[in-house]
Design a protein around this motif. Structure first.
Motif: not given
Length: 261
Positions: A119-128, A151-153, A155-160
């Motif tokens: 979802r970070a820096l991308m179109n709105p979507i439900d919580d992965p 995903a774009e960032t 940080s979000e990839k690492g967090a998931l």
């Protein structure tokens, strides 16, 4: 169990690279399952039946998508008729065509392939994150789990990846088209790579023609991106071995790193 994952197939150059190199890679590494991200296969945006069939013919078992999943209208029918074509599971709406999870039986083992989108820096979507929790609860405990996180960032990839560490066998990022140098096994055993990279033109910029990209930066005006389908080819991939201790190996084939068989 050995899995090979091929990064975002970009346009006609990407399709040529898949047809040229995927059979050779399978012959070299002998994977039990081959997964390909095909969300840019049709002119750089989405996938059509033609590309879907050609990627399967080249050796893919499962094809994942991403933020361009819906760019070609025929994808709705493809998703409804083929359980080996996945769109991100966290697209909203109960009646959204297709699904984001498939479980493959390989001899006496099972592999779940899960497609999620950031979802970070991308179109709105439900919580992965919560969608992953929901789907993992439906997967039998003796099943290996592979996640394509589009995903774009980083940080979000690492967090998931850390959120799912120990609950899945691999979280591999797609979307940014450049292979990262951070392949590793997380503390609880999950294999992680921020981005596996793209498959397509080696001479373009993220798969598009160089002049278009330069013009946009020079003028700060909107520029129409054209897919570079004439450049030399590259394919980016990773090899995953799922066992008591998981293992990940990244790889590239391009003019500077030719195929070594």
């Amino acid at each position: 169990m050995r899995v090979i994952f091929i990064g975002d197939v970009m346009g006609e150059a990407g399709m040529r690279a898949i047809s040229t190199y995927l059979p050779a890679l399978k012959n070299k590494f002998h994977p039990q399952v081959t997964i390909v991200n095909g969300e840019n296969a049709a002119q750089g945006r989405g996938i059509r039946a033609k590309q879907f069939k050609e990627i399967l013919k080249a050796g893919a078992d499962v094809i994942t998508l991403g933020n361009h999943a819906w760019d070609k209208s025929e994808v709705n029918t493809l998703l409804q008729q083929n359980d080996n074509l996945l769109r991100p599971a966290n697209y909203p709406g109960a009646n959204t065509p297709g699904k984001g999870l498939v479980i493959k039986q390989i001899n006496d083992q099972k592999l779940a392939v899960l497609n999620l989108q950031g979802r970070a820096l991308m179109n709105p979507i439900d919580d992965p994150f919560t969608k992953a929790d929901e789907l993992l609860a439906q997967i039998p405990s003796d099943t290996k789990v592979f996640v394509d996180f589009h995903a774009e960032t980083t940080s979000e990839k690492g967090a998931l990846a850390h959120y799912l560490d120990g609950r899945v066998d691999a979280v591999i990022g797609t979307h940014t088209h450049v292979q990262t140098n951070d392949a590793r096994i997380l503390p609880q055993g999950t294999a992680f790579l921020s981005d596996v990279g793209m498959t397509g033109s080696y001479d373009g910029i993220l798969g598009v023609k160089v002049a278009n990209s330069i013009q946009r930066f020079l003028t700060q005006q909107p520029a129409h991106y054209e897919i570079d389908d004439q450049g030399r080819l590259q394919i980016n991939y990773c090899i995953l071995d799922f066992a008591k201790t998981n293992h990940i190996q990244i790889g590239q084939i391009n003019p500077d790193q030719p195929l070594d068989i």
